[in-house]
Structure formats: C-alpha cells, structure tokens
Write an enzyme that holds these catalytic residues in place. Structure first.
Site, PDB file in Angstrom:
ATOM      1  N   LYS A  22       3.364 -23.716   5.155  1.00 22.99           N
ATOM      2  CA  LYS A  22       3.276 -22.373   5.773  1.00 22.99           C
ATOM      3  C   LYS A  22       1.866 -21.816   5.584  1.00 22.99           C
ATOM      4  CE  LYS A  22       4.703 -18.819   3.147  1.00 22.99           C
ATOM      5  NZ  LYS A  22       3.781 -17.694   2.894  1.00 22.99           N
ATOM      6  N   ASN A  23       1.317 -21.979   4.382  1.00 21.61           N
ATOM      7  CA  ASN A  23       0.024 -21.350   4.083  1.00 21.61           C
ATOM      8  C   ASN A  23      -1.169 -22.112   4.630  1.00 21.61           C
ATOM      9  OD1 ASN A  23       1.423 -19.331   2.909  1.00 21.61           O
ATOM     10  ND2 ASN A  23       0.942 -19.863   0.795  1.00 21.61           N
ATOM     11  N   CYS A 116       2.829  -5.561  -1.370  1.00 25.48           N
ATOM     12  CA  CYS A 116       4.140  -6.210  -1.273  1.00 25.48           C
ATOM     13  C   CYS A 116       4.696  -6.257  -2.695  1.00 25.48           C
ATOM     14  CB  CYS A 116       4.018  -7.589  -0.653  1.00 25.48           C
ATOM     15  SG  CYS A 116       3.332  -8.787  -1.763  1.00 25.48           S
ATOM     16  N   ARG A 121      -2.316  -6.100  -3.529  1.00 22.63           N
ATOM     17  CA  ARG A 121      -2.925  -7.102  -2.641  1.00 22.63           C
ATOM     18  C   ARG A 121      -3.925  -6.482  -1.662  1.00 22.63           C
ATOM     19  NH1 ARG A 121       1.431 -11.403  -0.976  1.00 22.63           N
ATOM     20  NH2 ARG A 121      -0.408 -12.717  -0.767  1.00 22.63           N
ATOM     21  N   ASP A 307       2.117 -19.671  -7.084  1.00 22.87           N
ATOM     22  CA  ASP A 307       3.313 -19.766  -6.230  1.00 22.87           C
ATOM     23  C   ASP A 307       4.383 -20.664  -6.833  1.00 22.87           C
ATOM     24  OD1 ASP A 307       1.557 -19.637  -3.025  1.00 22.87           O
ATOM     25  OD2 ASP A 307       1.992 -18.141  -4.554  1.00 22.87           O
ATOM     26  N   ARG A 399      11.328 -16.682   4.909  1.00 23.82           N
ATOM     27  CA  ARG A 399       9.933 -16.545   5.337  1.00 23.82           C
ATOM     28  C   ARG A 399       9.149 -17.825   5.062  1.00 23.82           C
ATOM     29  NH1 ARG A 399       6.769 -11.878   2.884  1.00 23.82           N
ATOM     30  NH2 ARG A 399       5.256 -13.078   4.062  1.00 23.82           N
TER      31      ARG A 399
HETATM   32  C1  EPZ Z   1      -2.633 -16.529  -0.660  1.00 22.54           C
HETATM   33  O1  EPZ Z   1      -2.486 -15.129  -0.651  1.00 22.54           O
HETATM   34  C2  EPZ Z   1      -1.258 -17.096  -0.391  1.00 22.54           C
HETATM   35  N1  EPZ Z   1      -0.809 -16.655   0.932  1.00 22.54           N
HETATM   36  C3  EPZ Z   1      -0.284 -16.632  -1.467  1.00 22.54           C
HETATM   37  O2  EPZ Z   1       0.969 -17.247  -1.216  1.00 22.54           O
HETATM   38  C4  EPZ Z   1      -0.802 -17.105  -2.828  1.00 22.54           C
HETATM   39  O3  EPZ Z   1       0.053 -16.612  -3.838  1.00 22.54           O
HETATM   40  C5  EPZ Z   1      -2.227 -16.579  -3.041  1.00 22.54           C
HETATM   41  O4  EPZ Z   1      -3.079 -16.989  -1.953  1.00 22.54           O
HETATM   42  C6  EPZ Z   1      -2.846 -17.095  -4.334  1.00 22.54           C
HETATM   43  O5  EPZ Z   1      -2.838 -18.498  -4.323  1.00 22.54           O
HETATM   44  C7  EPZ Z   1      -1.298 -17.286   2.031  1.00 22.54           C
HETATM   45  O6  EPZ Z   1      -2.091 -18.205   1.947  1.00 22.54           O
HETATM   46  C8  EPZ Z   1      -0.778 -16.799   3.356  1.00 22.54           C
HETATM   47  P1  EPZ Z   1      -5.652 -13.994  -2.697  1.00 22.54           P
HETATM   48  P2  EPZ Z   1      -3.800 -14.183  -0.618  1.00 22.54           P
HETATM   49  O7  EPZ Z   1      -6.463 -13.212  -1.718  1.00 22.54           O
HETATM   50  O8  EPZ Z   1      -4.891 -14.855   0.093  1.00 22.54           O
HETATM   51  C9  EPZ Z   1      -7.043 -10.264  -5.234  1.00 22.54           C
HETATM   52  C10 EPZ Z   1       3.280 -17.337  -0.881  1.00 22.54           C
HETATM   53  O9  EPZ Z   1       4.142 -17.284  -1.759  1.00 22.54           O
HETATM   54  N2  EPZ Z   1      -7.774  -9.841  -4.026  1.00 22.54           N
HETATM   55  O10 EPZ Z   1      -6.091 -15.379  -3.059  1.00 22.54           O
HETATM   56  O11 EPZ Z   1      -3.360 -12.845  -0.143  1.00 22.54           O
HETATM   57  C11 EPZ Z   1      -5.524 -10.228  -5.029  1.00 22.54           C
HETATM   58  O12 EPZ Z   1      -5.029  -8.933  -5.269  1.00 22.54           O
HETATM   59  C12 EPZ Z   1       2.097 -16.402  -0.919  1.00 22.54           C
HETATM   60  O13 EPZ Z   1       3.270 -18.185   0.053  1.00 22.54           O
HETATM   61  C13 EPZ Z   1      -8.547  -8.674  -4.091  1.00 22.54           C
HETATM   62  O14 EPZ Z   1      -8.621  -8.006  -5.121  1.00 22.54           O
HETATM   63  O15 EPZ Z   1      -4.168 -14.096  -2.155  1.00 22.54           O
HETATM   64  C14 EPZ Z   1      -5.034 -11.231  -6.043  1.00 22.54           C
HETATM   65  O16 EPZ Z   1      -4.960 -10.607  -7.310  1.00 22.54           O
HETATM   66  C15 EPZ Z   1       2.309 -15.294  -1.922  1.00 22.54           C
HETATM   67  N3  EPZ Z   1      -9.216  -8.272  -2.973  1.00 22.54           N
HETATM   68  C16 EPZ Z   1      -6.154 -12.281  -6.074  1.00 22.54           C
HETATM   69  O17 EPZ Z   1      -7.308 -11.654  -5.495  1.00 22.54           O
HETATM   70  C17 EPZ Z   1      -9.171  -8.985  -1.803  1.00 22.54           C
HETATM   71  O18 EPZ Z   1      -9.819  -8.577  -0.815  1.00 22.54           O
HETATM   72  C18 EPZ Z   1      -5.850 -13.534  -5.265  1.00 22.54           C
HETATM   73  O19 EPZ Z   1      -5.433 -13.099  -3.991  1.00 22.54           O
HETATM   74  C19 EPZ Z   1      -8.386 -10.166  -1.759  1.00 22.54           C
HETATM   75  C20 EPZ Z   1      -7.707 -10.576  -2.884  1.00 22.54           C
END
Ligand code: EPZ
Length: 420
Positions: A22-23, A116, A121, A307, A399
């Site tokens: 999915k990702n 969420c 996020r 995850d 999802r």
């Molecule tokens: C991706 O989410 C995945 N989703 C998530 O999978 C996964 O848990 C996550 O990466 C971490 O591996 C998809 O790929 C669609 P991040 P993403 O931006 O990109 C902070 C699932 O279960 N951050 O890597 O949204 C954020 O708050 C989902 O399939 C900022 O502060 O995660 C977090 O603490 C859940 N500012 C950390 O970075 C930003 O602008 C990592 O988030 C962006 C992120």
C-alpha cells in the site's frame, strides 16, 4: 459496520501470498500526475486507501480502469488542481498529490490532512522544502494553497526529521523542476526506492537511490513516459503474518515476498527464538522451542519499522519474560495497549516505552480497533486468547490489509467477518 469474530487456540499451517505494498502504491499513483501517457500498474493491493487515491485522481480529471490487481491510469487528462477535504480527510497520504500537482501545473490547493489516531502528523517539512524550491505556500481555510508560476527550482533540502512521504513529495516535485535538487537526510524505505526507480525509468536522472542523499536533475517541465509498474510486495503485511505464525507458534509459508525488505523484522523474530526457511520470493517461519522476550526500538528504515510495533507487542505477550518496546517515531502509537489490557495483558507505559509482561493468559473480549496496525495486533491477540474475541471498527484494517480474515482462515484460524 463489520467486525471480526475470532475463536483463539488454533495452530496455523499452510501458505498464503502477500499482496502489493500500500505504501509503495500510494506515491506511485500520485506520481502518475507526472506521466504524459497512460500507465499500467500491476500488483496493486485492493485496499480502501488505494481506491481513495484513485478517486482523488479521478476528481482531478484522471481516468482509470481497474481489473483485479491491475490498474490502467491516464492522468494526462488532469485539468483540476484542487484536492478536496472530503477525500483528503479519509486518507492523509493524499498529501502526496501536492508535489506532483505543483510541479506540473504551477499551482494547486490540497486540503490539510489533519492528524490521526497515532499522532498529530504535521506536514511542515513538506511545505518548508517546497518553499526552498521557490513555491509560495499559504494555508487558507484548511487548505495548502501553493503557487510556483515559473515552476519549481532545484534546491538543496535538508530534512530536519526523516520523513517518508515528505521525501516522496519532494522527489516528485523535483522531477519536473528546473535544475538540480539535492535532498539530504532523505528516507530510504523500499517504497521510496521504488518511486525513485520509476521516476528514473520515466526520464529523470536520480542518483543516490536507496541512500539518505538524493540528487535529482529536473526535466524543467517535460512530462515523464512510464508504461508499466509492478508494485513491490508489502513488507508490513508480510511481517504481520509472520507474527501470526509466531504468536500461534506454527509453521507457515508466505509467498510473493521480498525478504530483503524485512531484515530487521526477521532478525528480531530470530532473536525471540523463531527459525526460518528463506527462498527467492518465499519465507517459512518455524516454531520456537522457547519464545524469548525482546527489546524493540522503532526507527526509520532499515531499522525496526514502527508499522510493526503493535504486532510485536501482541507477540511479546507470549514470550517467557518481560519485553520492552520504545516507539520513537510517533507520539501516540500505543492505542492498542488499553485494548490488549482488556484481554488480560499486563503492559505498563512510561512515556513512549511499553513494558510487556510475557506468559500472558489472554481471554477473548470485545475490543475496538483504533488505527490500521493496532487493529492487526488485536487480531493477533485474538488468535491465542481463550474463547471469542470480537474486533470492532475494522474499517481501519480494510484500509491496509487485503482479505485479512480470508488469508488467516486459509492458514487454519477460526475467524469470520460479521455485521454489527
Ligand atoms: C509513512 O507515513 C507511512 N505512510 C506510515 O505508515 C509510516 O508509519 C511512516 O511513514 C513511518 O514509517 C505512508 O507511507 C503512506 P513520516 P508518513 O512523515 O510519511 C514527523 C501505515 O500504517 N513529521 O515518515 O506520514 C511525523 O510526525 C502508515 O501504513 C514531521 O514532524 O510518516 C513523525 O513523527 C502509518 N513533519 C515522523 O516525522 C513533517 O512534515 C515520521 O513521519 C513530516 C513528518
């Protein structure tokens, strides 16, 4: 609403196939906005998030047809650049349309995704990087309003935190930008790698794929030509089913996997006492004589994936001793703890570290899913709990997991999907 009813205590056996990731599929669907021709995408997982993204692209003017796990998408006909709240609110990954729309059209409006269950996020790092590339970004009535009338310019971007979709958004924005973009502290997940490989195949020069430093030569507005993509296997779905085998201490085989994407998870299971037969695109987990407790620290790839944190918490309940799990990426990714405690688990939380007592004597209960991966942890616990467990609000599961109850039934679990 549907719920899953599970009667615990069954050993599992047999083999199931893993679906596409999915990702990986979500950024690849967003990337079709950059393509000048129709593209065929194979191994697309039939999960709700994928249909949400396809609907979003259709609302922008793209056309698609989907048969089984094959989709044919023509996004060259896109003529609108507003990603509406009513779709974006269903799936935060809609933010992945921001970079492609902006770099192709020079303007777009994408609803803010909102937080969420697992955390606030934010997308501040996405927006800051686009501003470095010359975009003017405003937040108006819950929408990101982005403009770059002369197109985006290559820039050097250093991400303060490693962000998967942040890296993906900027790689796609840089693909059609004018000049060279250098991304430091980039995410290295296999899903990011596949996106870079597809963009490179489409005509974008990208160096450093798979590393934390990416060098992208933008095409200066020239759209990309990509004819066919096969989505990589879902390493988190595969990890979840390995945990299903482990928690019931059964021998099961997963086919259509890429085990090189799962090293941290496999090593952690070996540390707990499980053994494996590994073939080219299949993996068999075998029972452990003694399930040892474990220390887990979630980290960005190639570290232990956040995850998989909830699934391993359920598994740790069967270990002989106390495990600790430290969640380092998200501020609220322990929503499954209270539900597991209702099943008899003994788990203590100290800020972002959970202490998980083993040898748990779980009892079936009515429990509530709160987010995608927490839901799968509750199903895993139900497989070993005494009596019947009902997991409610499983729209979270739908999802990200293809036919989860069917696959578990194939492996011998007593599980069915019922209506509330
Ligand atoms: C991706 O989410 C995945 N989703 C998530 O999978 C996964 O848990 C996550 O990466 C971490 O591996 C998809 O790929 C669609 P991040 P993403 O931006 O990109 C902070 C699932 O279960 N951050 O890597 O949204 C954020 O708050 C989902 O399939 C900022 O502060 O995660 C977090 O603490 C859940 N500012 C950390 O970075 C930003 O602008 C990592 O988030 C962006 C992120």
């Amino acid at each position: 609403m549907d719920y899953l009813e599970i009667t615990g205590g069954k050993r599992l056996g047999g083999s199931i196939a893993i679906d596409g990731a999915k990702n990986a599929a979500l950024p690849l669907l967003a990337a079709t906005i950059l393509f000048k021709n129709p593209v065929t995408i194979d191994n697309l997982p039939n999960v709700n998030d994928i249909f949400t993204m396809l609907k979003l692209l259709e609302n922008l003017g793209a056309r698609f047809a989907i048969v089984g796990d094959r989709a044919k998408i023509d996004a060259s006909s896109i003529d609108r650049t507003i990603a509406k709240y009513d779709i974006v609110r269903k799936m935060r990954a809609s933010i992945l349309t921001l970079g492609p729309l902006l770099t192709r059209f020079g303007h777009c409006e994408v609803s803010l995704p909102g937080g969420c269950a697992i955390g606030q996020r934010p997308i501040d790092l996405h927006l800051k990087a686009l501003e470095m590339m010359g975009a003017e970004i405003l937040i108006e009535q819950g929408y990101v309003v982005a403009r770059a009338p002369q197109g985006l310019k290559g820039a050097t971007i250093v991400f303060d935190k490693i962000t998967v979709t942040g890296t993906e958004n900027i790689v796609m924005a840089a693909a059609l930008a004018h000049g060279r973009t250098r991304i430091l502290n980039a995410a290295k997940e296999p899903e990011v790698v596949q996106l870079c490989e597809v963009l490179r195949e489409g005509g974008v020069s990208i160096e450093g794929i798979g590393s934390d430093e990416l060098l992208i030569e933008g095409t200066g507005g020239e759209m990309l030509k990509v004819d066919h993509i096969t989505v990589i296997p879902d390493r988190i779905e595969a990890g979840t089913y390995l945990c299903a085998g482990a928690i019931t201490n059964s021998k099961i085989t997963l086919t259509r996997v890429n085990h090189s994407h799962m090293v941290a998870v496999i090593l952690k299971l070996q540390e707990m006492g499980f053994d494996f037969d590994i073939e080219k695109d299949a993996i068999t987990i075998k029972p452990a004589s003694k399930i040892r407790p474990v220390k887990i620290y979630t980290a960005e790839y190639p570290g232990f994936p956040t995850d998989m944190q909830a699934q391993f918490m359920a598994l740790a309940l069967t270990a002989e001793g106390t495990s600790t799990i430290e969640e380092r990426l998200f501020e609220n990714r322990f929503m499954h703890v209270s539900e597991l405690i209702r099943m008899g688990a003994r788990i203590t939380l100290n800020q972002n570290t959970a202490g998980v007592e083993g040898d748990a004597n779980l009892k079936g209960a009515d429990v509530m899913a709160t987010d995608l991966r927490a839901s799968s942890a509750l199903v895993l616990a139900g497989l070993i709990a005494e009596g019947t467990t009902r997991v409610h609000r499983i729209y979270h599961l739908d999802r990200g997991y293809v036919k989860l109850e069917e696959k578990l039934r194939t492996l011998g679990a007593d599980i069915k999907r019922l209506k509330e």
